[in-house]
Write an enzyme that holds these catalytic residues in place. Sequence first.
Site, PDB file in Angstrom:
ATOM      1  CE1 TYR A  31      -4.846  -2.261   4.624  1.00 59.96           C
ATOM      2  CE2 TYR A  31      -4.085  -0.016   4.244  1.00 59.96           C
ATOM      3  CZ  TYR A  31      -4.380  -1.276   3.759  1.00 59.96           C
ATOM      4  OH  TYR A  31      -4.217  -1.553   2.421  1.00 59.96           O
TER       5      TYR A  31
ATOM      6  CB  SER B  49      -0.875   0.024   1.254  1.00 57.25           C
ATOM      7  OG  SER B  49      -1.571   1.248   1.337  1.00 57.25           O
TER       8      SER B  49
HETATM    9  O1  NJP Z   1      -9.955  -5.522  -1.761  1.00 57.42           O
HETATM   10  P1  NJP Z   1     -11.209  -6.501  -1.964  1.00 57.42           P
HETATM   11  P2  NJP Z   1      -8.771  -5.083  -2.782  1.00 57.42           P
HETATM   12  N1  NJP Z   1      -7.577 -15.575   2.827  1.00 57.42           N
HETATM   13  O2  NJP Z   1     -11.894  -6.478  -0.649  1.00 57.42           O
HETATM   14  C1  NJP Z   1      -9.359 -11.872  -0.235  1.00 57.42           C
HETATM   15  C2  NJP Z   1      -4.522  -3.607  -0.994  1.00 57.42           C
HETATM   16  N2  NJP Z   1      -4.856  -2.200  -1.162  1.00 57.42           N
HETATM   17  O3  NJP Z   1      -8.847  -5.814  -4.042  1.00 57.42           O
HETATM   18  O4  NJP Z   1     -11.372 -14.570   0.926  1.00 57.42           O
HETATM   19  C3  NJP Z   1      -7.628 -15.508   1.492  1.00 57.42           C
HETATM   20  O5  NJP Z   1     -11.970  -6.124  -3.175  1.00 57.42           O
HETATM   21  C4  NJP Z   1     -10.830 -11.678  -0.597  1.00 57.42           C
HETATM   22  O6  NJP Z   1     -11.472 -12.918  -0.913  1.00 57.42           O
HETATM   23  P3  NJP Z   1     -12.364 -13.802   0.119  1.00 57.42           P
HETATM   24  C5  NJP Z   1      -5.226  -4.296   0.140  1.00 57.42           C
HETATM   25  O7  NJP Z   1      -4.619  -4.034   1.386  1.00 57.42           O
HETATM   26  C6  NJP Z   1      -6.090  -1.812  -1.572  1.00 57.42           C
HETATM   27  O8  NJP Z   1      -8.762  -3.611  -2.820  1.00 57.42           O
HETATM   28  O9  NJP Z   1     -13.145 -14.683  -0.788  1.00 57.42           O
HETATM   29  N3  NJP Z   1      -8.107 -14.453   0.811  1.00 57.42           N
HETATM   30  C7  NJP Z   1     -10.707 -10.839  -1.855  1.00 57.42           C
HETATM   31  O10 NJP Z   1     -10.452 -11.668  -2.963  1.00 57.42           O
HETATM   32  C8  NJP Z   1      -5.099  -5.756  -0.281  1.00 57.42           C
HETATM   33  O11 NJP Z   1      -3.874  -6.286   0.171  1.00 57.42           O
HETATM   34  C9  NJP Z   1      -6.382  -0.446  -1.700  1.00 57.42           C
HETATM   35  O12 NJP Z   1     -13.178 -12.851   0.944  1.00 57.42           O
HETATM   36  C10 NJP Z   1      -8.579 -13.424   1.540  1.00 57.42           C
HETATM   37  C11 NJP Z   1      -9.476  -9.982  -1.584  1.00 57.42           C
HETATM   38  O13 NJP Z   1      -8.745 -10.614  -0.512  1.00 57.42           O
HETATM   39  C12 NJP Z   1      -5.101  -5.694  -1.801  1.00 57.42           C
HETATM   40  O14 NJP Z   1      -4.930  -4.319  -2.142  1.00 57.42           O
HETATM   41  C13 NJP Z   1      -5.418   0.506  -1.400  1.00 57.42           C
HETATM   42  C14 NJP Z   1      -8.557 -13.422   2.928  1.00 57.42           C
HETATM   43  C15 NJP Z   1      -9.842  -8.563  -1.159  1.00 57.42           C
HETATM   44  O15 NJP Z   1     -10.534  -7.937  -2.200  1.00 57.42           O
HETATM   45  C16 NJP Z   1      -6.377  -6.192  -2.467  1.00 57.42           C
HETATM   46  O16 NJP Z   1      -7.509  -5.523  -1.914  1.00 57.42           O
HETATM   47  C17 NJP Z   1      -4.188   0.082  -0.953  1.00 57.42           C
HETATM   48  C18 NJP Z   1      -8.036 -14.552   3.572  1.00 57.42           C
HETATM   49  N4  NJP Z   1      -8.003 -14.661   4.920  1.00 57.42           N
HETATM   50  C19 NJP Z   1      -3.906  -1.269  -0.845  1.00 57.42           C
HETATM   51  N5  NJP Z   1      -9.108 -12.244   3.358  1.00 57.42           N
HETATM   52  C20 NJP Z   1      -7.721   0.050  -2.152  1.00 57.42           C
HETATM   53  N6  NJP Z   1      -8.601  -0.816  -2.634  1.00 57.42           N
HETATM   54  O17 NJP Z   1      -7.969   1.267  -2.072  1.00 57.42           O
HETATM   55  C21 NJP Z   1      -9.446 -11.552   2.269  1.00 57.42           C
HETATM   56  O18 NJP Z   1      -3.279   1.009  -0.616  1.00 57.42           O
HETATM   57  N7  NJP Z   1      -9.141 -12.247   1.162  1.00 57.42           N
END
Ligand code: NJP
Length: 237
Positions: free
Chosen positions: A153, A140
């Site tokens: 975070y 991030s």
């Molecule tokens: O978020 P979202 P993003 N085990 O909520 C999965 C970083 N980031 O795409 O498990 C396995 O749409 C969840 O799947 P599910 C952020 O920190 C973002 O934006 O089925 N998987 C889903 O596929 C993160 O590292 C922004 O619920 C797990 C995914 O994670 C990355 O971008 C800004 C899980 C989340 O999809 C992707 O986030 C920034 C687990 N325990 C950094 N828990 C931003 N969007 O603004 C969750 O600086 N997932």
Amino acid sequence: MKEKVIVITGASRGIGEDIALAFAGQHAKLVLVARNPEDLERVRGRAMEAGAGDVLTVTTDVSKEDEVEVMVEVTLSRFGRIDILVNNAGIGYFKPVQETSLEEWQSMFDINVTGLFLCTRGVLPAMLEQGAGHIINISSDVGRRTFAGGAAYVATKHAVQGFADCLRKEVQAKGVKVTNILPGMTDTYFAESEQGAEHKKEWLKADDIARAVLFAASQPEGVLVDDITIHPMIQEY
Ligand code: NJP
């Protein structure tokens, strides 16, 4: 990318889904990892349509050591190698410190930090044996800066940066690359929000991050990209 095997965590939606589609367009073989099997199946269909060489989905909670071990085993028995791991799974709660519960603190560290460690540790033996590999972390922009209201975070993403920078020093000479992608505000489902919401119109799109990942992943063998910071024009860094 045709013969490359790419493991992508958090591939069921948001940034991870677009990373999967970007590699699918290069005809790579994909391993899609997340907790929700229905969402993974939907992305698998889209990735096959986009040209992926093969797509395996492995329902995995990245914070669980035994589940990550199984995911790596299943991947290696299907494809025999792992070329790239994209550590993308992550969650965020944004509150003043005094309002942050221990549960919120722990779940962010479990997924954003421990999950990233477990997946990295899981794939490293194969990459070191191959003498080649690439770990790409979706960190991030707040992995290198701070702001009020995001201490927990921000702490997880500073941990990611520290971990990755040390890891690079351990494995670079052995042929394994480590890259951090540092996105700013990106329109996804992050922090329990809705993708496509009106107020996020000028934010980055998930595909903007996917293109940065592909850029880092497609450099010549002797070229190592350490960090890519990327944010929308409307956001000051
Ligand atoms: O978020 P979202 P993003 N085990 O909520 C999965 C970083 N980031 O795409 O498990 C396995 O749409 C969840 O799947 P599910 C952020 O920190 C973002 O934006 O089925 N998987 C889903 O596929 C993160 O590292 C922004 O619920 C797990 C995914 O994670 C990355 O971008 C800004 C899980 C989340 O999809 C992707 O986030 C920034 C687990 N325990 C950094 N828990 C931003 N969007 O603004 C969750 O600086 N997932």
